[in-house]
Design a protein around this motif. Structure first.
Motif: not given
Length: 217
Positions: A62-75
């Motif tokens: 869940a923590a790992h996924h959250q960072q992927a979500i954050d990076m995707s919002f950034i790009v």
């Protein structure tokens, strides 16, 4: 106003209805999925212990996924390239959905969403967290700050490079759980992560090649 400028607001506007629809679907679908999360055969099963692979995987992924979500919002906000934005949108929706399932299971099991245990201790991992990178494949805070400052092709390339590394770490963790799983429902979710993220690694590697770039490793 030229045609390209007229289309840009339209593309951005599409994000919010789609995201809202995904959120509604998640709210409707998670209860049923959570209800099956404690059972491997459709019958009631004992909740896993807090230090079990089941709980550890749910928390850490869940923590790992959250960072992927954050990076995707950034790009999403750093490029107008349709293929990268579509990839980012898919990562956001897929991983937010999966994260919701895992958080729901922890709640149903009566377990906390975080512990003092080292990340991935349930699979014997000894990764040294640093600069916000808690687990293998996770970007550092420095990486994220850099991504926020880039735009256009540079942002696309760095996002793809970071996400390939992120997926590699995610695949290793998901496979680690598949090899230890006692919960059939959670095991199926982990296997779907292995399959899906391997496919996306191939896709992102190809996207990098089209931009004259290579993965970081």
């Amino acid at each position: 106003m030229d045609g390209a400028a007229a289309r840009t607001p339209r593309r951005r506007a599409l994000w919010w209805p789609a995201a809202l629809a995904a959120a509604v679907a998640l709210c409707l679908g998670v209860p049923a999925l959570v209800a099956s999360g404690t059972s491997a055969s459709g019958s009631a099963a004992a909740a896993p212990a807090s230090d079990s692979p089941e709980a550890g995987f749910a928390r850490d992924m869940a923590a790992h996924h959250q960072q992927a979500i954050d990076m995707s919002f950034i790009v999403r906000d750093r490029t107008q390239d349709e293929s990268v934005r579509l990839l980012a949108f898919d990562v956001i929706n897929t991983q937010a959905n999966q994260r919701g399932m895992m958080m729901g299971w922890l709640d149903q099991w009566g377990l906390t969403q975080s512990t003092a245990a080292r990340p991935m201790a349930w699979m014997g991992h000894t990764y040294q967290a640093h600069d916000g990178s808690l687990m293998p494949g996770m970007a550092t805070n420095t990486d994220l700050d850099k991504l926020r400052k880039l735009s256009g092709r540079d942002a696309e390339v760095f996002y793809l490079q970071l996400m390939i590394e992120h997926h590699k770490g995610g695949v290793a963790m998901a496979q680690g759980y598949v090899d230890r799983a006692t919960n059939a429902v959670e095991k199926r979710l982990a296997q779907s992560m292995v399959n899906g993220q391997r496919a996306e690694i191939d896709l992102m590697t190809d996207m990098l090649q089209k931009r004259g770039a290579k993965p970081l490793s």
